[in-house]
Design a protein around this motif. Structure first.
Motif, PDB file in Angstrom:
ATOM      1  N   THR A  65       0.837  -1.197   0.000  1.00  0.00           N
ATOM      2  CA  THR A  65       0.000   0.000   0.000  1.00  0.00           C
ATOM      3  C   THR A  65       0.874   1.250   0.000  1.00  0.00           C
ATOM      4  OG1 THR A  65      -1.734  -1.178   1.184  1.00  0.00           O
ATOM      5  CG2 THR A  65      -1.833   1.223   1.238  1.00  0.00           C
ATOM      6  N   TRP A  66       1.855   1.282   0.856  1.00  0.00           N
ATOM      7  CA  TRP A  66       2.748   2.431   0.964  1.00  0.00           C
ATOM      8  C   TRP A  66       3.535   2.652  -0.333  1.00  0.00           C
ATOM      9  CZ3 TRP A  66       8.285   2.406   1.480  1.00  0.00           C
ATOM     10  CH2 TRP A  66       8.825   3.662   1.749  1.00  0.00           C
ATOM     11  N   VAL A  67       4.127   1.578  -0.865  1.00  0.00           N
ATOM     12  CA  VAL A  67       4.928   1.698  -2.088  1.00  0.00           C
ATOM     13  C   VAL A  67       4.055   2.109  -3.274  1.00  0.00           C
ATOM     14  CG1 VAL A  67       6.276   0.395  -3.791  1.00  0.00           C
ATOM     15  CG2 VAL A  67       6.766   0.130  -1.359  1.00  0.00           C
ATOM     16  N   PHE A  68       2.929   1.429  -3.462  1.00  0.00           N
ATOM     17  CA  PHE A  68       2.096   1.699  -4.638  1.00  0.00           C
ATOM     18  C   PHE A  68       1.477   3.089  -4.611  1.00  0.00           C
ATOM     19  CE2 PHE A  68       1.174  -3.122  -5.103  1.00  0.00           C
ATOM     20  CZ  PHE A  68       2.431  -3.307  -5.646  1.00  0.00           C
ATOM     21  N   ILE A  69       1.012   3.521  -3.443  1.00  0.00           N
ATOM     22  CA  ILE A  69       0.319   4.809  -3.356  1.00  0.00           C
ATOM     23  C   ILE A  69       1.305   5.969  -3.232  1.00  0.00           C
ATOM     24  CG2 ILE A  69      -1.293   6.207  -1.971  1.00  0.00           C
ATOM     25  CD1 ILE A  69      -2.675   3.959  -3.505  1.00  0.00           C
ATOM     26  N   TYR A  70       2.223   5.880  -2.274  1.00  0.00           N
ATOM     27  CA  TYR A  70       3.051   7.042  -1.950  1.00  0.00           C
ATOM     28  C   TYR A  70       4.357   7.130  -2.746  1.00  0.00           C
ATOM     29  CZ  TYR A  70      -0.340   7.475   1.751  1.00  0.00           C
ATOM     30  OH  TYR A  70      -1.523   7.596   2.429  1.00  0.00           O
ATOM     31  N   LEU A  71       4.903   6.010  -3.132  1.00  0.00           N
ATOM     32  CA  LEU A  71       6.152   6.065  -3.900  1.00  0.00           C
ATOM     33  C   LEU A  71       5.924   6.026  -5.413  1.00  0.00           C
ATOM     34  CD1 LEU A  71       8.647   3.825  -1.864  1.00  0.00           C
ATOM     35  CD2 LEU A  71       8.391   6.299  -1.835  1.00  0.00           C
ATOM     36  N   LEU A  72       5.019   5.146  -5.851  1.00  0.00           N
ATOM     37  CA  LEU A  72       4.822   4.971  -7.294  1.00  0.00           C
ATOM     38  C   LEU A  72       3.606   5.719  -7.829  1.00  0.00           C
ATOM     39  CD1 LEU A  72       5.655   1.148  -7.603  1.00  0.00           C
ATOM     40  CD2 LEU A  72       7.167   3.112  -7.971  1.00  0.00           C
ATOM     41  N   LEU A  74       0.497   4.905  -7.880  1.00  0.00           N
ATOM     42  CA  LEU A  74      -0.431   4.054  -8.629  1.00  0.00           C
ATOM     43  C   LEU A  74      -1.837   4.270  -8.086  1.00  0.00           C
ATOM     44  CD1 LEU A  74       1.671   0.750  -8.857  1.00  0.00           C
ATOM     45  CD2 LEU A  74       1.707   2.724 -10.373  1.00  0.00           C
ATOM     46  N   SER A  75      -2.833   3.773  -8.800  1.00  0.00           N
ATOM     47  CA  SER A  75      -4.226   4.037  -8.422  1.00  0.00           C
ATOM     48  C   SER A  75      -4.615   3.300  -7.137  1.00  0.00           C
ATOM     49  CB  SER A  75      -5.166   3.624  -9.560  1.00  0.00           C
ATOM     50  OG  SER A  75      -5.237   2.208  -9.648  1.00  0.00           O
ATOM     51  N   TRP A  76      -5.606   3.891  -6.467  1.00  0.00           N
ATOM     52  CA  TRP A  76      -6.137   3.261  -5.267  1.00  0.00           C
ATOM     53  C   TRP A  76      -6.813   1.945  -5.610  1.00  0.00           C
ATOM     54  CZ3 TRP A  76      -5.379   4.325  -0.264  1.00  0.00           C
ATOM     55  CH2 TRP A  76      -4.802   5.554   0.057  1.00  0.00           C
ATOM     56  N   TRP A  77      -7.411   1.864  -6.797  1.00  0.00           N
ATOM     57  CA  TRP A  77      -8.050   0.625  -7.235  1.00  0.00           C
ATOM     58  C   TRP A  77      -7.030  -0.508  -7.314  1.00  0.00           C
ATOM     59  CZ3 TRP A  77     -12.946  -0.441  -7.109  1.00  0.00           C
ATOM     60  CH2 TRP A  77     -13.872   0.588  -7.186  1.00  0.00           C
ATOM     61  N   PHE A  78      -5.895  -0.219  -7.927  1.00  0.00           N
ATOM     62  CA  PHE A  78      -4.854  -1.238  -8.066  1.00  0.00           C
ATOM     63  C   PHE A  78      -4.367  -1.678  -6.685  1.00  0.00           C
ATOM     64  CE2 PHE A  78      -0.359  -2.463  -8.403  1.00  0.00           C
ATOM     65  CZ  PHE A  78      -0.466  -3.503  -9.314  1.00  0.00           C
ATOM     66  N   CYS A  79      -4.139  -0.705  -5.836  1.00  0.00           N
ATOM     67  CA  CYS A  79      -3.672  -1.006  -4.478  1.00  0.00           C
ATOM     68  C   CYS A  79      -4.718  -1.801  -3.706  1.00  0.00           C
ATOM     69  CB  CYS A  79      -3.359   0.303  -3.766  1.00  0.00           C
ATOM     70  SG  CYS A  79      -2.703   0.062  -2.118  1.00  0.00           S
ATOM     71  N   GLY A  80      -5.976  -1.401  -3.834  1.00  0.00           N
ATOM     72  CA  GLY A  80      -7.050  -2.098  -3.125  1.00  0.00           C
ATOM     73  C   GLY A  80      -7.208  -3.541  -3.580  1.00  0.00           C
ATOM     74  N   VAL A  81      -7.165  -3.763  -4.895  1.00  0.00           N
ATOM     75  CA  VAL A  81      -7.278  -5.131  -5.422  1.00  0.00           C
ATOM     76  C   VAL A  81      -6.098  -5.974  -4.947  1.00  0.00           C
ATOM     77  CG1 VAL A  81      -7.204  -6.504  -7.549  1.00  0.00           C
ATOM     78  CG2 VAL A  81      -8.717  -4.516  -7.395  1.00  0.00           C
ATOM     79  N   THR A  82      -4.899  -5.378  -4.943  1.00  0.00           N
ATOM     80  CA  THR A  82      -3.707  -6.104  -4.466  1.00  0.00           C
ATOM     81  C   THR A  82      -3.873  -6.503  -3.003  1.00  0.00           C
ATOM     82  OG1 THR A  82      -2.311  -4.874  -6.008  1.00  0.00           O
ATOM     83  CG2 THR A  82      -1.200  -5.971  -4.161  1.00  0.00           C
ATOM     84  N   ASP A  83      -4.309  -5.553  -2.176  1.00  0.00           N
ATOM     85  CA  ASP A  83      -4.486  -5.832  -0.745  1.00  0.00           C
ATOM     86  C   ASP A  83      -5.563  -6.895  -0.507  1.00  0.00           C
ATOM     87  OD1 ASP A  83      -2.520  -3.999  -0.186  1.00  0.00           O
ATOM     88  OD2 ASP A  83      -3.891  -2.416   0.465  1.00  0.00           O
ATOM     89  N   ILE A  84      -6.657  -6.813  -1.257  1.00  0.00           N
ATOM     90  CA  ILE A  84      -7.735  -7.803  -1.107  1.00  0.00           C
ATOM     91  C   ILE A  84      -7.239  -9.186  -1.508  1.00  0.00           C
ATOM     92  CG2 ILE A  84      -9.965  -8.544  -2.052  1.00  0.00           C
ATOM     93  CD1 ILE A  84     -10.706  -5.516  -2.117  1.00  0.00           C
ATOM     94  N   PHE A  85      -6.490  -9.261  -2.597  1.00  0.00           N
ATOM     95  CA  PHE A  85      -5.958 -10.550  -3.024  1.00  0.00           C
ATOM     96  C   PHE A  85      -5.007 -11.131  -1.970  1.00  0.00           C
ATOM     97  CE2 PHE A  85      -2.845 -13.276  -5.167  1.00  0.00           C
ATOM     98  CZ  PHE A  85      -3.702 -14.201  -5.731  1.00  0.00           C
ATOM     99  N   LEU A  86      -4.148 -10.292  -1.411  1.00  0.00           N
ATOM    100  CA  LEU A  86      -3.230 -10.773  -0.364  1.00  0.00           C
ATOM    101  C   LEU A  86      -4.015 -11.252   0.861  1.00  0.00           C
ATOM    102  CD1 LEU A  86      -0.393  -8.100  -0.599  1.00  0.00           C
ATOM    103  CD2 LEU A  86      -0.239 -10.518  -1.244  1.00  0.00           C
ATOM    104  N   TRP A 141      -1.778  -5.243 -15.376  1.00  0.00           N
ATOM    105  CA  TRP A 141      -2.316  -4.023 -14.790  1.00  0.00           C
ATOM    106  C   TRP A 141      -1.184  -3.181 -14.192  1.00  0.00           C
ATOM    107  CZ3 TRP A 141      -6.662  -4.071 -10.498  1.00  0.00           C
ATOM    108  CH2 TRP A 141      -7.183  -2.785 -10.352  1.00  0.00           C
ATOM    109  N   PHE A 142      -0.244  -3.817 -13.517  1.00  0.00           N
ATOM    110  CA  PHE A 142       0.896  -3.114 -12.928  1.00  0.00           C
ATOM    111  C   PHE A 142       1.688  -2.370 -14.009  1.00  0.00           C
ATOM    112  CE2 PHE A 142       5.437  -3.125 -11.733  1.00  0.00           C
ATOM    113  CZ  PHE A 142       5.380  -2.377 -10.573  1.00  0.00           C
TER     114      PHE A 142
END
Length: 197
Positions: A65-72, A74-86, A141-142
């Motif tokens: 979440t931190w890397v995708f949102i704050y460093l890269l 990337l969209s919240w959707w992508f981050c949310g789907v990644t977190d849900i999958f994990l 998607w990434f």
């Protein structure tokens, strides 16, 4: 006199057979304990792999979440789907290992343990049917997210880093998967051997 000697010899033979029978029973009990101990150690290693997966996923969710949102960026959707999958992977791992305890092998019903391990083994195989297609979609998607949100060399660096991470992840995941499947198969085979005896 001859009759007495024969009776004495017969009694001695009965005693020797009784001693031999006790030794065989003791050896059988010892052999059973050693086999159960070996199987228990394999189950313990399988469970340690699950615990390692829990820890990795537990830390991966906030880290990604931190890397995708704050460093890269990337969209919240992508981050949310990644977190849900994990999170789904964490729950699925827990469910597949539920009820499998190494001490059950030492004390419990081996057929019941065999069933639980066979169920876990199948669930791991079934996970590939979900995980591999998701991974293909996720990587695509990434790449699209990175190309959309980064420019030039920054995008290339992120994509190269992502590719290296993906290769390392696939290698480690494949190795862990094969190791767990092999150990589960060995335990199931040993249990069936024990039950035959």
């Amino acid at each position: 006199m001859e009759k007495i000697n024969e009776n004495i010899e017969l009694e001695q033979m009965k005693e020797q057979l009784s001693i031999l029978k006790k030794k065989l029973e003791n050896e059988s009990i010892l052999n059973d304990r050693l086999m159960r101990k070996a199987m228990s150690e394999k189950v313990s290693k399988i469970n340690h792999d699950a615990i390692a997966a829990y820890i990795i996923i537990f830390f991966a969710i906030p880290y990604c979440t931190w890397v995708f949102i704050y460093l890269l960026n990337l969209s919240w959707w992508f981050c949310g789907v990644t977190d849900i999958f994990l999170l789904i992977a964490l729950i699925y791992t827990y469910i597949s290992h539920r009820g499998i305890r190494s001490n059950e092998i030492l004390e419990g019903n081996l057929l019941e343990v065999s069933y639980k391990i066979a169920r876990m083994k199948k669930m791991y195989a079934d996970w590939l049917k979900i995980g591999i297609p998701f991974l293909v979609i996720w990587i695509t998607w990434f790449v699209l997210e990175v190309l959309h949100n980064s420019k030039g060399e920054e995008a290339h660096g992120v994509l190269i880093g992502g590719a290296v991470g993906a290769v390392i992840g696939v290698v480690i995941g494949s190795w862990k998967y094969r190791r767990i499947q092999r150990k589960a198969k060995e335990v199931i085979e040993q249990i069936h051997e024990q039950c035959k005896e």
